[in-house]
Design an enzyme around this catalytic site. Structure first.
Site, PDB file in Angstrom:
ATOM      1  CD  GLU A 117     -14.367   2.240 -15.385  1.00 45.62           C
ATOM      2  OE1 GLU A 117     -15.450   2.729 -15.743  1.00 45.62           O
ATOM      3  OE2 GLU A 117     -13.738   1.392 -16.043  1.00 45.62           O
ATOM      4  CG  ASP A 176       0.026   2.944  -7.045  1.00 46.77           C
ATOM      5  OD1 ASP A 176      -0.855   2.523  -6.268  1.00 46.77           O
ATOM      6  OD2 ASP A 176       1.150   2.424  -7.145  1.00 46.77           O
ATOM      7  CG  HIS A 185     -13.284   2.981 -19.141  1.00 46.68           C
ATOM      8  ND1 HIS A 185     -13.378   1.661 -18.752  1.00 46.68           N
ATOM      9  CD2 HIS A 185     -12.849   2.965 -20.425  1.00 46.68           C
ATOM     10  CE1 HIS A 185     -13.005   0.883 -19.752  1.00 46.68           C
ATOM     11  NE2 HIS A 185     -12.672   1.650 -20.776  1.00 46.68           N
ATOM     12  N   GLY A 203       0.801  -1.226   0.000  1.00 47.94           N
ATOM     13  CA  GLY A 203       0.000   0.000   0.000  1.00 47.94           C
ATOM     14  C   GLY A 203       0.827   1.266   0.000  1.00 47.94           C
ATOM     15  N   GLY A 206       1.119   3.070  -2.568  1.00 50.75           N
ATOM     16  CA  GLY A 206       0.278   3.996  -3.328  1.00 50.75           C
ATOM     17  C   GLY A 206      -0.696   4.723  -2.418  1.00 50.75           C
ATOM     18  CB  CYS A 252     -15.524   0.222 -22.103  1.00 55.13           C
ATOM     19  SG  CYS A 252     -14.541   0.652 -23.548  1.00 55.13           S
TER      20      CYS A 252
END
Ligand code: GLN
Length: 562
Positions: A533, A90, A531, A35, A37, A402
């Protein structure tokens, strides 16, 4: 004369370095995947909350020039920025935490560095010098670090991998040189893992000490050590690390496992991370404002209700973590939307191939919502199509992202418009009904094997249809969303499909590209060529995910037979 000019260009970049630009180098130790990132994103968040402008960078050590050509199972999700570079996931974490777009210059790979050094060498830009790892490669690294810091107060650089790996040595070397030149402007944070072996029941700090030694052997002294562990690090552990790693005890921060990654900035601030970092960077103290994060974390913790969502995709490895990694932005977007609607999301991963084998009804009955995310290639597509048919016929809220949108259009063409064997030419090159086909400029690229960074990428405007559900969700007519695809809906079929009840509720401004589809008679049935997201934020869920989650929460009206 000409020679002089060339030599001028070959001058090392030191002079161009912006004065007082501050740098935080974040390295990892003991094991990867702990972790780093999230730690980098949290530190960026902490500084931003104090009114400091930040620019987070991710450095990847591989020779690929971007993440676009790496298998998702190998590398996790490919994140896409507004300016269209395919990056490590990240960068998505950074964007979600600091809620600001991050650009191309903030993603650096070894491949990019060498490509540029080799280009310069061929262009005689080194003016006859022999080109060497130091200073030429390190200078190119340093130049990019400064370039990404334009307009920022502090650059936060996450160095991929773990300290001591042969391939990342050159980046550490660059950070050492930068620290030597401007010691007041640079700090090194080492994020390392403290295991608690079950047979001992005790948290061990030795591996951290060892990885700091490795860092020391490269001429780097960490200023702050962040200990990752299952449970919070106690005082004794902090004291040992401080003593053996040559840092003051208050600069040893504990970053234990938490339920939600969004708790990390709060946990680090409780240990005064912000004050410590500012002091070490010689930035005057600034007041913190973490109240919104605190409230947000409290809200996440207190939400108990659950919504069961099936994600039917294809990039599933064996372990749970690989699953999560391939679709991390989708997962986070669903969480953000769920939290905003006072619920938790319970995700079930379903390999589309399983739907082909066991049947949609057997696999999908009982879910309150179904998502089919992005993908490439033919494996699993029939399972996706069956999944979408099930969602449409049973009126289960559906969101297609998509490839999911392309498959939804194909499903509709096959089963509603009765266009037999309709398909995408990505799956069936000779299909009679090429509902999805390659974009003309993309075809040319594939013919000359131009695969790297060549899809339709990054942010594109989209115009929403008046009165559509998409317009109602976004609340505006013009939006901008991020793309990553080579194929598109074939306009030849648009009218026919529309007659049957499929609405193209979002198109490119010239109307030529279908960007959103919906079936207005359904509780929620929507798909997008882009996308969404990539643009969801923890405290600002994406309208499409929000609409999907709201529909999934709202129980369907039970039809009473007369
Ligand atoms: N494979 C499809 C295309 O290239 C969809 C891509 C995706 O889902 N990102 O158009």
């Amino acid at each position: 004369m000409a020679k002089k000019k060339i030599q001028k260009r070959a001058t090392p970049t030191i002079k161009k370095e912006k004065k007082n630009l501050k740098f935080i180098f974040i390295s990892g130790g003991v094991i990867s995947g702990i972790g780093k990132g999230v730690t980098s994103a949290s530190i960026s968040t902490i500084l931003k909350s104090r009114g400091i402008s930040v620019s987070p960078i991710k450095v990847d050590m591989y020779l690929n020039q971007d993440a676009g050509t790496i298998r998702p199972q190998e590398h996790g999700e490919v994140f896409v920025t507004d300016d269209g570079i395919e990056t490590d996931q990240d960068l998505g974490t950074y964007e979600r935490f600091i809620d600001q777009p991050i650009y191309r210059s903030n993603y650096i790979t070894t491949g990019q560095i060498y490509a540029e050094v080799l280009r310069k060498e061929r262009a005689f830009e080194y003016g006859g010098e022999d080109v060497e790892a130091i200073p030429h490669v390190t200078d190119e690294i340093i130049r990019r670090f400064y370039q990404a810091g334009k307009g920022a107060d502090v650059v936060i650089i996450e160095l991929g991998g773990t300290v001591g790996e042969y391939q990342n040595g050159i980046f550490f070397e660059a950070t050492r040189i930068m620290t030597l030149r401007n010691p007041d402007d640079m700090i090194h944070i080492h994020v390392a893992y403290l295991p608690t072996p079950s047979y001992l029941g005790e948290m061990k700090s030795k591996p951290v000490q060892q990885s700091v030694r490795t860092l020391n052997s490269m001429g780097i002294e960490p200023d702050i050590i962040v200990g990752r562990s299952e449970t919070p690090m106690d005082d004794k552990r902090k004291e040992r690390i401080a003593l053996f790693c040559n840092v003051d005890k208050k600069s040893v921060l504990s970053n234990p496992d938490v339920k939600s990654i969004y708790e990390v900035p709060v946990i680090l601030e409780e240990q005064n991370a912000g004050d410590i970092i500012l002091a070490k960077l010689k930035i005057a103290p600034r007041k913190r404002d973490m109240q919104s994060w605190r409230n947000f974390v409290r809200q996440i913790r207190s939400t108990k209700k659950e919504l069961s969502i099936a994600v039917v995709g294809k990039y599933f490895g064996t372990g749970k973590f690989e699953l999560a990694d391939s679709y991390v932005s989708v997962i986070e977007s669903l969480k953000h939307a769920a939290w905003a609607n006072k619920t938790q999301v319970k995700l079930t991963w379903i390999d589309a191939v399983r739907v082909e084998k066991d049947g949609a009804k057997n696999v999908l009955t009982g879910f309150e919502g179904i998502v089919v995310p992005g993908g490439f290639g033919s494996r699993g597509t029939e399972g996706m199509i069956e999944t979408i048919r099930f969602a449409r016929e049973k009126d289960v809220p559906f969101l297609g992202l998509c490839y999911g949108m392309q498959m939804a259009t194909i499903e509709f063409a096959r089963n509603v418009a009765k266009l037999r064997n309709a398909n995408s030419t990505e799956v069936d090159t000779v299909t009679k009904h090429d509902i999805v086909h390659i974009m003309p400029d993309q075809e040319k690229k594939l013919l000359v094997k131009d695969y790297g960074g060549s899809m339709r990428l990054g942010a594109w405007d989209c115009i929403l249809k008046k009165g559509s559900k998409a317009e109602a969700l976004y609340g505006v007519r013009k939006i901008s969303e991020r793309h990553r695809h080579r194929y598109e809906i074939n306009n030849k079929y648009r009218e026919q499909l529309e007659k049957e009840g499929l609405i193209f509720s979002g198109t490119s401004p010239d109307g030529k590209l279908a960007e959103i589809i919906e079936i207005p008679t359904k509780r929620f049935f929507m798909g997008s060529q882009f996308h969404p997201e990539y643009k969801s934020r923890p405290m600002r869920p994406h309208p499409m995910f929000d609409g999907f989650v709201k529909a999934a929460i709202k129980k369907p009206k039970i039809k009473v037979k007369k």
